[in-house]
Design a protein around this motif. Structure first.
Motif, PDB file in Angstrom:
ATOM      1  N   VAL A  70      62.148  41.709  31.430  1.00  0.00           N
ATOM      2  CA  VAL A  70      61.077  41.159  32.266  1.00  0.00           C
ATOM      3  C   VAL A  70      61.486  39.781  32.793  1.00  0.00           C
ATOM      4  N   ALA A  71      62.142  38.968  31.979  1.00  0.00           N
ATOM      5  CA  ALA A  71      62.658  37.675  32.445  1.00  0.00           C
ATOM      6  C   ALA A  71      63.706  37.899  33.530  1.00  0.00           C
ATOM      7  N   ARG A  72      64.573  38.862  33.324  1.00  0.00           N
ATOM      8  CA  ARG A  72      65.600  39.208  34.327  1.00  0.00           C
ATOM      9  C   ARG A  72      64.933  39.601  35.646  1.00  0.00           C
ATOM     10  N   ASP A  73      63.911  40.458  35.577  1.00  0.00           N
ATOM     11  CA  ASP A  73      63.223  40.912  36.787  1.00  0.00           C
ATOM     12  C   ASP A  73      62.470  39.763  37.463  1.00  0.00           C
ATOM     13  N   ALA A  74      61.862  38.886  36.674  1.00  0.00           N
ATOM     14  CA  ALA A  74      61.133  37.741  37.238  1.00  0.00           C
ATOM     15  C   ALA A  74      62.086  36.819  37.988  1.00  0.00           C
ATOM     16  N   MET A  75      63.272  36.619  37.457  1.00  0.00           N
ATOM     17  CA  MET A  75      64.258  35.779  38.136  1.00  0.00           C
ATOM     18  C   MET A  75      64.781  36.468  39.400  1.00  0.00           C
ATOM     19  N   ALA A  76      64.959  37.778  39.349  1.00  0.00           N
ATOM     20  CA  ALA A  76      65.418  38.518  40.532  1.00  0.00           C
ATOM     21  C   ALA A  76      64.409  38.379  41.671  1.00  0.00           C
ATOM     22  N   GLU A  77      63.135  38.290  41.330  1.00  0.00           N
ATOM     23  CA  GLU A  77      62.097  38.119  42.360  1.00  0.00           C
ATOM     24  C   GLU A  77      62.303  36.841  43.174  1.00  0.00           C
ATOM     25  N   VAL A  78      62.917  35.824  42.575  1.00  0.00           N
ATOM     26  CA  VAL A  78      63.151  34.557  43.290  1.00  0.00           C
ATOM     27  C   VAL A  78      64.626  34.407  43.686  1.00  0.00           C
ATOM     28  N   GLY A  79      65.349  35.517  43.658  1.00  0.00           N
ATOM     29  CA  GLY A  79      66.713  35.526  44.166  1.00  0.00           C
ATOM     30  C   GLY A  79      67.782  35.024  43.222  1.00  0.00           C
ATOM     31  N   ILE A  80      67.481  34.977  41.924  1.00  0.00           N
ATOM     32  CA  ILE A  80      68.481  34.517  40.952  1.00  0.00           C
ATOM     33  C   ILE A  80      68.787  35.663  39.991  1.00  0.00           C
ATOM     34  N   ASP A  81      70.049  36.042  39.930  1.00  0.00           N
ATOM     35  CA  ASP A  81      70.491  37.169  39.115  1.00  0.00           C
ATOM     36  C   ASP A  81      71.028  36.659  37.775  1.00  0.00           C
ATOM     37  N   ILE A  82      70.331  36.973  36.713  1.00  0.00           N
ATOM     38  CA  ILE A  82      70.813  36.618  35.365  1.00  0.00           C
ATOM     39  C   ILE A  82      71.196  37.871  34.579  1.00  0.00           C
TER      40      ILE A  82
END
Length: 134
Positions: free
Chosen positions: A49-61
């Motif tokens: 979920v943290a990964r997906d939340a960051m992807a929403e703002v254009g940052i891939d972790i």
């Protein structure tokens, strides 16, 4: 502070808060800050979920892995930001320490994680302005 400051983000599992903070600082600093993250009891993988939340703002972790906190990582960092790791973080004289009180995204849905992500971005942006003043 050296030409390239170094920041270590620490939380218990190194799967959510510290990974999001490291992702923001890496992206926003453009490589001008050395970024580390670690956990006192690392999880097996990044919180999806943290990964997906960051992807929403254009940052891939998604390529990150939780890492164990070591004294070497603390020693090599100018600033150590803890996020709920309690007393497990080693303390060295001359280091700048901050404790960011943030909800843990573990077990929460995307709606609950978005505000945590957004608060982390605000704090990282402020930290970056201190580390690299214009």
């Amino acid at each position: 502070m050296p030409d390239q400051p170094s920041v270590l983000f620490v939380c218990v599992h190194n799967a959510g808060r510290s990974q999001m903070a490291a992702g923001f600082l890496t992206a926003l600093s453009g490589g001008r800050v050395e970024v580390r993250s670690a956990g006192s009891v690392p999880a097996d993988r990044i919180n999806p979920v943290a990964r997906d939340a960051m992807a929403e703002v254009g940052i891939d972790i998604s390529d990150q892995q939780p890492k164990i906190l070591t004294t070497d990582a603390v020693r090599a960092s100018d600033v150590v930001i803890t996020m709920g790791c309690g007393d497990t973080c080693p303390v060295f004289p001359g280091k700048r320490y901050e404790d960011w009180k943030l909800d843990d995204p573990a077990g929460q849905g995307i709606e609950a994680v978005r505000p945590i992500r957004d608060e982390i971005r605000v704090r990282v942006t402020s930290l970056l302005a201190e580390l690299l003043p214009v």
